[in-house]
Design an enzyme around this catalytic site. Structure first.
Site, PDB file in Angstrom:
ATOM      1  N   SER A  19      50.429  44.354  20.643  1.00  0.00           N
ATOM      2  CA  SER A  19      49.271  45.381  20.342  1.00  0.00           C
ATOM      3  C   SER A  19      49.146  45.349  18.826  1.00  0.00           C
ATOM      4  CB  SER A  19      49.597  46.834  20.861  1.00  0.00           C
ATOM      5  OG  SER A  19      48.448  47.576  20.785  1.00  0.00           O
TER       6      SER A  19
ATOM      7  N   LYS B  39      36.715  44.441  16.073  1.00  0.00           N
ATOM      8  CA  LYS B  39      37.604  44.646  17.243  1.00  0.00           C
ATOM      9  C   LYS B  39      36.919  44.924  18.276  1.00  0.00           C
ATOM     10  CE  LYS B  39      41.563  47.312  18.177  1.00  0.00           C
ATOM     11  NZ  LYS B  39      41.571  47.656  19.869  1.00  0.00           N
TER      12      LYS B  39
ATOM     13  N   ASP C 299      45.251  58.574  20.179  1.00  0.00           N
ATOM     14  CA  ASP C 299      45.735  58.194  19.139  1.00  0.00           C
ATOM     15  C   ASP C 299      46.432  59.267  18.265  1.00  0.00           C
ATOM     16  OD1 ASP C 299      44.993  55.461  19.045  1.00  0.00           O
ATOM     17  OD2 ASP C 299      42.825  55.820  18.326  1.00  0.00           O
TER      18      ASP C 299
ATOM     19  N   GLU D  78      39.488  38.615  24.155  1.00  0.00           N
ATOM     20  CA  GLU D  78      39.036  40.030  25.037  1.00  0.00           C
ATOM     21  C   GLU D  78      38.018  39.721  26.078  1.00  0.00           C
ATOM     22  OE1 GLU D  78      40.822  42.522  23.823  1.00  0.00           O
ATOM     23  OE2 GLU D  78      39.716  44.309  23.740  1.00  0.00           O
TER      24      GLU D  78
ATOM     25  N   CYS E  70      10.102  73.523  40.453  1.00  0.00           N
ATOM     26  CA  CYS E  70       9.837  72.956  39.361  1.00  0.00           C
ATOM     27  C   CYS E  70       9.633  73.727  38.076  1.00  0.00           C
ATOM     28  CB  CYS E  70       8.761  71.875  39.148  1.00  0.00           C
ATOM     29  SG  CYS E  70       8.329  70.862  37.651  1.00  0.00           S
TER      30      CYS E  70
ATOM     31  N   CYS F  49       5.893  72.925  36.581  1.00  0.00           N
ATOM     32  CA  CYS F  49       4.670  73.350  37.379  1.00  0.00           C
ATOM     33  C   CYS F  49       4.950  74.301  38.504  1.00  0.00           C
ATOM     34  CB  CYS F  49       4.099  72.010  37.885  1.00  0.00           C
ATOM     35  SG  CYS F  49       4.710  71.275  39.200  1.00  0.00           S
TER      36      CYS F  49
ATOM     37  N   LYS G 141      39.885  51.343  12.611  1.00  0.00           N
ATOM     38  CA  LYS G 141      39.283  51.920  13.588  1.00  0.00           C
ATOM     39  C   LYS G 141      37.979  52.738  12.883  1.00  0.00           C
ATOM     40  CE  LYS G 141      40.917  52.382  17.429  1.00  0.00           C
ATOM     41  NZ  LYS G 141      41.914  52.544  18.412  1.00  0.00           N
TER      42      LYS G 141
ATOM     43  N   GLU H 188      37.518  40.286  11.226  1.00  0.00           N
ATOM     44  CA  GLU H 188      36.729  40.142  12.514  1.00  0.00           C
ATOM     45  C   GLU H 188      36.485  41.556  13.095  1.00  0.00           C
ATOM     46  OE1 GLU H 188      38.289  37.163  15.242  1.00  0.00           O
ATOM     47  OE2 GLU H 188      40.526  38.187  14.986  1.00  0.00           O
TER      48      GLU H 188
ATOM     49  N   ASP I 152      35.863  45.839  22.135  1.00  0.00           N
ATOM     50  CA  ASP I 152      36.403  47.062  22.827  1.00  0.00           C
ATOM     51  C   ASP I 152      36.090  46.653  24.278  1.00  0.00           C
ATOM     52  OD1 ASP I 152      37.156  49.340  23.600  1.00  0.00           O
ATOM     53  OD2 ASP I 152      35.321  50.408  23.212  1.00  0.00           O
TER      54      ASP I 152
ATOM     55  N   CYS J 261       1.908  68.357  38.098  1.00  0.00           N
ATOM     56  CA  CYS J 261       2.801  68.499  37.155  1.00  0.00           C
ATOM     57  C   CYS J 261       2.750  68.104  35.708  1.00  0.00           C
ATOM     58  CB  CYS J 261       4.012  68.132  38.021  1.00  0.00           C
ATOM     59  SG  CYS J 261       5.607  68.355  36.784  1.00  0.00           S
TER      60      CYS J 261
ATOM     61  N   TYR K 213      40.126  35.440  20.119  1.00  0.00           N
ATOM     62  CA  TYR K 213      40.665  35.905  18.632  1.00  0.00           C
ATOM     63  C   TYR K 213      42.096  35.187  18.455  1.00  0.00           C
ATOM     64  CZ  TYR K 213      42.671  39.562  21.615  1.00  0.00           C
ATOM     65  OH  TYR K 213      43.245  40.297  22.357  1.00  0.00           O
TER      66      TYR K 213
ATOM     67  N   CYS L 294      10.450  66.833  41.947  1.00  0.00           N
ATOM     68  CA  CYS L 294       9.485  67.947  41.788  1.00  0.00           C
ATOM     69  C   CYS L 294       8.420  67.447  42.830  1.00  0.00           C
ATOM     70  CB  CYS L 294       8.738  68.146  40.599  1.00  0.00           C
ATOM     71  SG  CYS L 294       7.062  68.468  40.268  1.00  0.00           S
TER      72      CYS L 294
HETATM   73  S1  IVH Z   1      44.480  40.590  17.696  1.00  0.00           S
HETATM   74  C1  IVH Z   1      48.838  40.062  17.523  1.00  0.00           C
HETATM   75  N1  IVH Z   1      41.883  40.634  17.298  1.00  0.00           N
HETATM   76  O1  IVH Z   1      42.913  45.033  20.738  1.00  0.00           O
HETATM   77  C2  IVH Z   1      47.398  40.186  17.666  1.00  0.00           C
HETATM   78  N2  IVH Z   1      42.978  42.085  19.115  1.00  0.00           N
HETATM   79  O2  IVH Z   1      44.684  47.277  19.881  1.00  0.00           O
HETATM   80  C3  IVH Z   1      46.998  40.691  18.967  1.00  0.00           C
HETATM   81  N3  IVH Z   1      41.414  43.394  20.192  1.00  0.00           N
HETATM   82  O3  IVH Z   1      45.274  44.000  22.630  1.00  0.00           O
HETATM   83  C4  IVH Z   1      45.789  41.361  18.958  1.00  0.00           C
HETATM   84  N4  IVH Z   1      39.523  42.556  19.193  1.00  0.00           N
HETATM   85  O4  IVH Z   1      42.944  43.591  23.251  1.00  0.00           O
HETATM   86  C5  IVH Z   1      43.093  41.136  18.026  1.00  0.00           C
HETATM   87  N5  IVH Z   1      39.607  40.679  17.045  1.00  0.00           N
HETATM   88  C6  IVH Z   1      40.815  41.081  17.791  1.00  0.00           C
HETATM   89  C7  IVH Z   1      40.679  41.972  18.673  1.00  0.00           C
HETATM   90  C8  IVH Z   1      41.946  42.384  19.282  1.00  0.00           C
HETATM   91  C9  IVH Z   1      40.072  43.262  20.143  1.00  0.00           C
HETATM   92  C10 IVH Z   1      42.316  44.115  21.230  1.00  0.00           C
HETATM   93  C11 IVH Z   1      43.166  43.321  21.983  1.00  0.00           C
HETATM   94  C12 IVH Z   1      44.576  43.954  21.441  1.00  0.00           C
HETATM   95  C13 IVH Z   1      44.192  45.435  21.048  1.00  0.00           C
HETATM   96  C14 IVH Z   1      45.295  45.968  20.415  1.00  0.00           C
END
Ligand code: IVH
Length: 600
Positions: free
Chosen positions: A85, A118, A40, A176, A414, A417, A317, A116, A120, A438, A228, A432
């Site tokens: 993204s 995010k 990032d 996801e 070990c 012991c 984040k 909502e 992973d 031990c 999502y 061991c």
């Molecule tokens: S919305 C146009 N909602 O995060 C909106 N993405 O960093 C597109 N992700 O590619 C994504 N949880 O893989 C959205 N609640 C959520 C998400 C989410 C995880 C991921 C997704 C996206 C990436 C972007």
């Protein structure tokens, strides 16, 4: 070009080429070499420079694209609507700025958001035509992804057919793919037993499992999907708001996050963020922040989309859960079966708000794979309540003269012991050889025996057991049932009332199911599920103890390796003596069976 501009242009090029390399590692190899936070930082620096010098933006800059290009082996799928993204913010101030920017464009006092978690994992797009799943594709470069339909069909939380009457002519469902934390731990345990590579985290495990060329492999991996949003749609219901889309997806049979919430303005989003940050460690899956989307679809359209991310959504984040520190030394811990686990002693560092000074290194194979050496600068990660781990070594900072670390070389004996340490041929584990001589093994075995899922002796924790062993009062399991209240009261900082309570817990634990008792014995490789299967199969402790290898392998999920461990455990005369005494002192409840006549 002036010299200042030349320098900027060089920095930009340098950043772009670094980011491209990391994109490839992340998206194509599922094997990131730097932390998300480091990535990032690079990305934001590039964005910052390009914002200042827009004339230097080129269409092939990573800021103008999403991810790297898709891998060859899978066929390509063109998304009807590109998969975008999200832009990130890391602070409340940046979030306020985001809200201010869009309120200005829209001329509004406040904006309603859908918030909502995010997830992973990795993004997926599912194309349903007249209600039937036709194609599943990864994000790839945003326009073209990989065709993973065969693999996605093996995921049980994804319906093959939409559960609504009158489905749209066609619809792209976005979400996801992820793996639950518990499923990830179990998968790594299986991988480790099979001598296969371990996954670094649930996200990598999910990505590695989805991008298998053989769907039969994916089918054995516990993947899930959380939806999502949607992409291109033809026909079907008309939606006004993001939350309506999500409710519709739930009706169609998809998992949609239960933690989603409509917030009336940006301060609601901030409160939401704090709430999910609190819940994070308890959630069954990994999340890396929250996502807020303008709830009105009309307003989303009005705001539109920039090249790689919509203007109407933002990812908020969590602070980095990774940090860089130094390995001061490498110790080993001796577990209940004598296995030596290497542990890195670190220069203390704060990771996601918690001070970390130790990290597990798992075993010699992991040590070799990551090539972690004393004196190395390393990236450490703390994920939820899991023990911190070393992610990788920062090789550029390695000191000259450092040597690969060998457990056998450094600890021929070990450390607890002094018994010789051995590696069984073909096994990763180094053990061991001291067995019940031990103290480390004794303590760990007793601790496991008393633990909640085993004999469930409340108050018999690690510290108390350690003191009881050191004072010579405890050695074998059966010694626990010889303890008097007085023995407990003699221990450090033990109040009379606590000693009474612990004594009572010991007495209460005498009545125990056969399955718990088998688990409590701590036979190597016999976890709760195996203990239960053994109890159900043999219905009697005597029968289990006298079962030969052949009848042991008839129990579901027990292979020759586990069968041999069980046999070896019961063939040990010390173990048998202890069990005989325990049987006299305990009331072991054996399951009912029609005939109790299994062939043993
Ligand atoms: S919305 C146009 N909602 O995060 C909106 N993405 O960093 C597109 N992700 O590619 C994504 N949880 O893989 C959205 N609640 C959520 C998400 C989410 C995880 C991921 C997704 C996206 C990436 C972007």
């Amino acid at each position: 070009m002036g010299s200042e501009e030349k320098k900027i242009s060089e920095e930009i090029e340098q950043l772009r080429s670094e980011i491209r390399i990391h994109n490839e590692h992340y998206y194509l190899r599922d094997n990131p070499v730097i932390s998300d936070a480091e990535y990032d930082r690079l990305f934001r620096r590039l964005q910052e420079l390009e914002a200042k010098y827009p004339e230097l933006i080129t269409p092939d800059s990573p800021t103008q694209q999403v991810g790297a290009h898709p891998e060859r082996q899978f066929s390509s799928v063109q998304h009807a609507q590109p998969m975008l993204s999200l832009n990130n913010v890391f602070s409340e101030q940046e979030l306020v700025d985001f809200d201010l920017r869009i309120r200005k464009i829209l001329g509004k006092d406040h904006i309603e958001y859908l918030a909502e978690p995010k997830m992973d994992g990795l993004a997926i797009s599912l194309l349903y035509v007249r209600g039937e799943l036709r194609v599943a594709a990864t994000r790839g470069d945003g326009r073209t992804g990989e065709n993973v339909t065969g693999n996605v069909r093996t995921i049980s939380s994804i319906p093959g057919r939409l559960l609504v009457g009158n489905p749209p002519e066609s619809i792209e469902i976005r979400g996801e793919i992820y793996m639950n934390k518990a499923d990830f731990q179990e998968l790594n345990r299986r991988q480790s037993l099979a001598g296969e590579k371990l996954f670094a985290n649930p996200r990598n495990a999910a990505a590695g499992s989805l991008r298998q060329l053989d769907p039969a492999v994916t089918a054995r991996r516990p993947l899930s999907m959380m939806c999502y949003g949607i992409g291109a749609v033809q026909g079907g219901p008309k939606f006004q708001r993001q939350d309506e889309i999500l409710d519709y997806l739930a009706e169609c049979g998809f998992n949609v996050n239960e933690l989603r919430s409509v917030e009336s303005d940006i301060s609601g989003c901030m409160a939401y963020f704090r709430r999910i940050e609190q819940q994070r460690a308890q959630l069954p899956y990994d999340i890396d922040g929250a996502v807020y989307k303008v709830n009105s679809l009309d307003l989303q359209n009005e705001l539109g989309t920039l090249s790689r991310a919509p203007r109407w959504a933002i990812a908020h984040k969590f602070p980095a859960e990774e940090a860089v520190t130094e390995v001061r030394s490498i110790d080993v811990q001796v577990g209940r079966t004598g296995v030596l686990t290497p542990v890195a002693r670190l220069l203390p560092v704060t990771v996601g708000g918690v001070t970390v000074s130790n990290a597990t290194l798992h075993n010699q194979d992991e040590l070799n794979r990551k090539d972690i050496r004393i004196g190395d600068t390393v990236v450490v990660r703390r994920a939820g309540d899991v023990i911190p781990e070393v992610v990788r070594v920062v090789l550029e900072k390695r000191q000259e003269g450092s040597r690969p670390f060998s457990i056998l070389e450094r600890f021929p004996n070990c450390p607890v012991c002094g018994s010789p340490v051995r590696q069984v041929e073909g096994e990763v584990a180094i053990r061991c050889s001291g067995g019940l001589k031990c103290p480390a093994q004794i303590k760990q075995r007793l601790w496991h025996f008393a633990s909640r899922k085993a004999m469930d002796i409340d108050g018999m924790g690690e510290k108390l057991i350690s003191q009881l062993v050191d004072s010579g009062r405890l050695k074998r399991f059966s010694d626990i049932y010889r303890l008097k209240e007085r023995d407990l009261m003699d221990m450090d900082r033990m109040a009379e009332k606590s000693a009474q309570n612990i004594y009572e817990s010991i007495q209460n634990s005498r009545k125990v199911s056969l399955s718990r008792f088998i688990y409590a014995l701590g036979i190597p490789q016999v976890g709760e599920a195996t203990a239960h299967a053994l109890s159900q199969h043999f219905c009697s402790l005597d029968r289990l103890i006298s079962a030969d290898l052949e009848s042991l392998t008839k129990v579901p999920d027990i292979g020759p390796v586990v069968a041999a461990e069980i046999r070896q455990f019961f063939d040990d005369s010390d173990n048998r003596k202890d069990i005989d005494t325990l049987v006299e002192k305990l009331n072991i409840q054996e399951p009912e069976s029609d005939s109790k006549a299994v062939d043993s």
